[in-house]
Write a protein that holds these residues in place. Sequence first.
Motif, PDB file in Angstrom:
ATOM      1  N   VAL A   1      47.062  42.819  39.722  1.00  0.00           N
ATOM      2  CA  VAL A   1      46.412  41.778  40.521  1.00  0.00           C
ATOM      3  C   VAL A   1      45.293  41.143  39.699  1.00  0.00           C
ATOM      4  O   VAL A   1      45.213  39.921  39.569  1.00  0.00           O
ATOM      5  CB  VAL A   1      45.869  42.337  41.852  1.00  0.00           C
ATOM      6  N   ARG A   2      44.447  41.961  39.118  1.00  0.00           N
ATOM      7  CA  ARG A   2      43.322  41.450  38.335  1.00  0.00           C
ATOM      8  C   ARG A   2      43.804  40.667  37.102  1.00  0.00           C
ATOM      9  O   ARG A   2      43.274  39.601  36.775  1.00  0.00           O
ATOM     10  CB  ARG A   2      42.407  42.596  37.932  1.00  0.00           C
ATOM     11  N   ARG A   3      44.814  41.188  36.428  1.00  0.00           N
ATOM     12  CA  ARG A   3      45.351  40.537  35.232  1.00  0.00           C
ATOM     13  C   ARG A   3      45.964  39.176  35.586  1.00  0.00           C
ATOM     14  O   ARG A   3      45.754  38.181  34.884  1.00  0.00           O
ATOM     15  CB  ARG A   3      46.394  41.453  34.582  1.00  0.00           C
ATOM     16  N   GLU A   4      46.724  39.131  36.679  1.00  0.00           N
ATOM     17  CA  GLU A   4      47.378  37.874  37.077  1.00  0.00           C
ATOM     18  C   GLU A   4      46.352  36.828  37.521  1.00  0.00           C
ATOM     19  O   GLU A   4      46.542  35.634  37.272  1.00  0.00           O
ATOM     20  CB  GLU A   4      48.405  38.125  38.176  1.00  0.00           C
ATOM     21  N   ILE A   5      45.282  37.258  38.166  1.00  0.00           N
ATOM     22  CA  ILE A   5      44.205  36.326  38.544  1.00  0.00           C
ATOM     23  C   ILE A   5      43.645  35.685  37.269  1.00  0.00           C
ATOM     24  O   ILE A   5      43.434  34.475  37.200  1.00  0.00           O
ATOM     25  CB  ILE A   5      43.089  37.056  39.324  1.00  0.00           C
ATOM     26  N   GLU A   6      43.416  36.504  36.246  1.00  0.00           N
ATOM     27  CA  GLU A   6      42.899  35.996  34.971  1.00  0.00           C
ATOM     28  C   GLU A   6      43.870  35.013  34.316  1.00  0.00           C
ATOM     29  O   GLU A   6      43.452  34.132  33.573  1.00  0.00           O
ATOM     30  CB  GLU A   6      42.631  37.152  34.002  1.00  0.00           C
ATOM     31  N   HIS A   7      45.164  35.165  34.603  1.00  0.00           N
ATOM     32  CA  HIS A   7      46.178  34.304  33.995  1.00  0.00           C
ATOM     33  C   HIS A   7      46.624  33.152  34.901  1.00  0.00           C
ATOM     34  O   HIS A   7      47.670  32.552  34.669  1.00  0.00           O
ATOM     35  CB  HIS A   7      47.387  35.136  33.554  1.00  0.00           C
ATOM     36  N   GLY A   8      45.858  32.873  35.948  1.00  0.00           N
ATOM     37  CA  GLY A   8      46.111  31.649  36.703  1.00  0.00           C
ATOM     38  C   GLY A   8      46.625  31.770  38.119  1.00  0.00           C
ATOM     39  O   GLY A   8      46.899  30.755  38.755  1.00  0.00           O
ATOM     40  N   TRP A   9      46.769  33.005  38.618  1.00  0.00           N
ATOM     41  CA  TRP A   9      47.196  33.124  40.014  1.00  0.00           C
ATOM     42  C   TRP A   9      46.186  32.496  40.954  1.00  0.00           C
ATOM     43  O   TRP A   9      44.970  32.679  40.791  1.00  0.00           O
ATOM     44  CB  TRP A   9      47.282  34.590  40.392  1.00  0.00           C
ATOM     45  N   SER A  10      46.669  31.810  41.958  1.00  0.00           N
ATOM     46  CA  SER A  10      45.896  31.483  43.158  1.00  0.00           C
ATOM     47  C   SER A  10      46.372  32.491  44.190  1.00  0.00           C
ATOM     48  O   SER A  10      47.542  32.481  44.583  1.00  0.00           O
ATOM     49  CB  SER A  10      46.189  30.061  43.632  1.00  0.00           C
ATOM     50  N   LEU A  11      45.480  33.390  44.599  1.00  0.00           N
ATOM     51  CA  LEU A  11      45.853  34.498  45.470  1.00  0.00           C
ATOM     52  C   LEU A  11      45.309  34.273  46.870  1.00  0.00           C
ATOM     53  O   LEU A  11      44.120  33.999  47.047  1.00  0.00           O
ATOM     54  CB  LEU A  11      45.325  35.815  44.888  1.00  0.00           C
ATOM     55  N   PHE A  12      46.197  34.399  47.846  1.00  0.00           N
ATOM     56  CA  PHE A  12      45.849  34.210  49.246  1.00  0.00           C
ATOM     57  C   PHE A  12      46.247  35.459  50.032  1.00  0.00           C
ATOM     58  O   PHE A  12      47.122  36.211  49.615  1.00  0.00           O
ATOM     59  CB  PHE A  12      46.597  33.000  49.823  1.00  0.00           C
ATOM     60  N   VAL A  13      45.597  35.629  51.173  1.00  0.00           N
ATOM     61  CA  VAL A  13      45.970  36.700  52.088  1.00  0.00           C
ATOM     62  C   VAL A  13      46.171  36.122  53.477  1.00  0.00           C
ATOM     63  O   VAL A  13      45.634  35.070  53.816  1.00  0.00           O
ATOM     64  CB  VAL A  13      44.896  37.821  52.154  1.00  0.00           C
ATOM     65  N   ALA A  14      46.961  36.835  54.265  1.00  0.00           N
ATOM     66  CA  ALA A  14      47.046  36.574  55.697  1.00  0.00           C
ATOM     67  C   ALA A  14      46.130  37.616  56.333  1.00  0.00           C
ATOM     68  O   ALA A  14      46.382  38.819  56.242  1.00  0.00           O
ATOM     69  CB  ALA A  14      48.473  36.713  56.196  1.00  0.00           C
ATOM     70  N   ASP A  15      45.044  37.158  56.918  1.00  0.00           N
ATOM     71  CA  ASP A  15      43.983  38.009  57.453  1.00  0.00           C
ATOM     72  C   ASP A  15      44.128  38.091  58.971  1.00  0.00           C
ATOM     73  O   ASP A  15      43.977  37.102  59.671  1.00  0.00           O
ATOM     74  CB  ASP A  15      42.632  37.407  57.060  1.00  0.00           C
ATOM     75  N   ASP A  16      44.422  39.275  59.461  1.00  0.00           N
ATOM     76  CA  ASP A  16      44.551  39.522  60.892  1.00  0.00           C
ATOM     77  C   ASP A  16      43.303  40.257  61.361  1.00  0.00           C
ATOM     78  O   ASP A  16      43.268  41.484  61.416  1.00  0.00           O
ATOM     79  CB  ASP A  16      45.810  40.343  61.178  1.00  0.00           C
ATOM     80  N   ASN A  17      42.264  39.498  61.630  1.00  0.00           N
ATOM     81  CA  ASN A  17      40.996  40.073  62.093  1.00  0.00           C
ATOM     82  C   ASN A  17      40.503  41.198  61.190  1.00  0.00           C
ATOM     83  O   ASN A  17      40.129  42.276  61.662  1.00  0.00           O
ATOM     84  CB  ASN A  17      41.110  40.552  63.544  1.00  0.00           C
ATOM     85  N   GLY A  18      40.531  40.961  59.886  1.00  0.00           N
ATOM     86  CA  GLY A  18      40.024  41.938  58.931  1.00  0.00           C
ATOM     87  C   GLY A  18      41.074  42.837  58.312  1.00  0.00           C
ATOM     88  O   GLY A  18      40.779  43.583  57.383  1.00  0.00           O
ATOM     89  N   THR A  19      42.299  42.784  58.807  1.00  0.00           N
ATOM     90  CA  THR A  19      43.401  43.546  58.224  1.00  0.00           C
ATOM     91  C   THR A  19      44.254  42.602  57.398  1.00  0.00           C
ATOM     92  O   THR A  19      44.655  41.533  57.880  1.00  0.00           O
ATOM     93  CB  THR A  19      44.271  44.191  59.330  1.00  0.00           C
ATOM     94  N   ILE A  20      44.535  42.991  56.161  1.00  0.00           N
ATOM     95  CA  ILE A  20      45.388  42.156  55.323  1.00  0.00           C
ATOM     96  C   ILE A  20      46.839  42.404  55.715  1.00  0.00           C
ATOM     97  O   ILE A  20      47.365  43.496  55.526  1.00  0.00           O
ATOM     98  CB  ILE A  20      45.139  42.430  53.829  1.00  0.00           C
ATOM     99  N   ALA A  21      47.447  41.368  56.276  1.00  0.00           N
ATOM    100  CA  ALA A  21      48.815  41.455  56.776  1.00  0.00           C
ATOM    101  C   ALA A  21      49.843  41.047  55.728  1.00  0.00           C
ATOM    102  O   ALA A  21      51.011  41.423  55.832  1.00  0.00           O
ATOM    103  CB  ALA A  21      48.959  40.579  58.019  1.00  0.00           C
ATOM    104  N   ALA A  22      49.403  40.281  54.721  1.00  0.00           N
ATOM    105  CA  ALA A  22      50.323  39.799  53.693  1.00  0.00           C
ATOM    106  C   ALA A  22      49.534  39.263  52.518  1.00  0.00           C
ATOM    107  O   ALA A  22      48.342  38.963  52.639  1.00  0.00           O
ATOM    108  CB  ALA A  22      51.221  38.697  54.253  1.00  0.00           C
ATOM    109  N   MET A  23      50.243  39.160  51.386  1.00  0.00           N
ATOM    110  CA  MET A  23      49.660  38.543  50.194  1.00  0.00           C
ATOM    111  C   MET A  23      50.602  37.474  49.684  1.00  0.00           C
ATOM    112  O   MET A  23      51.816  37.578  49.827  1.00  0.00           O
ATOM    113  CB  MET A  23      49.360  39.585  49.110  1.00  0.00           C
TER     114      MET A  23
END
Length: 154
Positions: free
Chosen positions: A45-67
Amino acid sequence: MPYPVIRPARADEYDEIARVWMESWVSTGLAEASDFMLANLRARVRREIEHGWSLFVADDNGTIAAMLALHVPKLYLDMLFVAPAYQGRSLGRQLLAFTRTQLPDAMYLRCVRENEKAWRWYEREGFEFEKEEIEPSNGFVMKYYRWKNKGNAP
């Protein structure tokens, strides 16, 4: 029940995002969960962010439901993983609709051939199969797909 909110991921969530990624991947039946896999995904995750990922989450009231990971300059939907507890609730469709706001004209993706549920879903969602190739880093045969917004065609 309202849908989870799609928003940019925060750095303090990367470890949890990796856990959701692992659990979703394991739910395909193509791998088993392990501390080793989780550590690799956390680093990735960290490596891909450094290489250009735009990372999003689906946030269900504080619980990460998806990436959702996009590489916008390459028109590439790189990762879309829904936590097992949220599968079958149209969250993938919501994430794909969001992706089309980020990549409105065209996008590419690849999917493991043995993950038939995923690639059949992408085909139903309008993606067209282009080719298959072996991914040298993991040995999986990958199916490559392209989507083009037909509403923007000349």
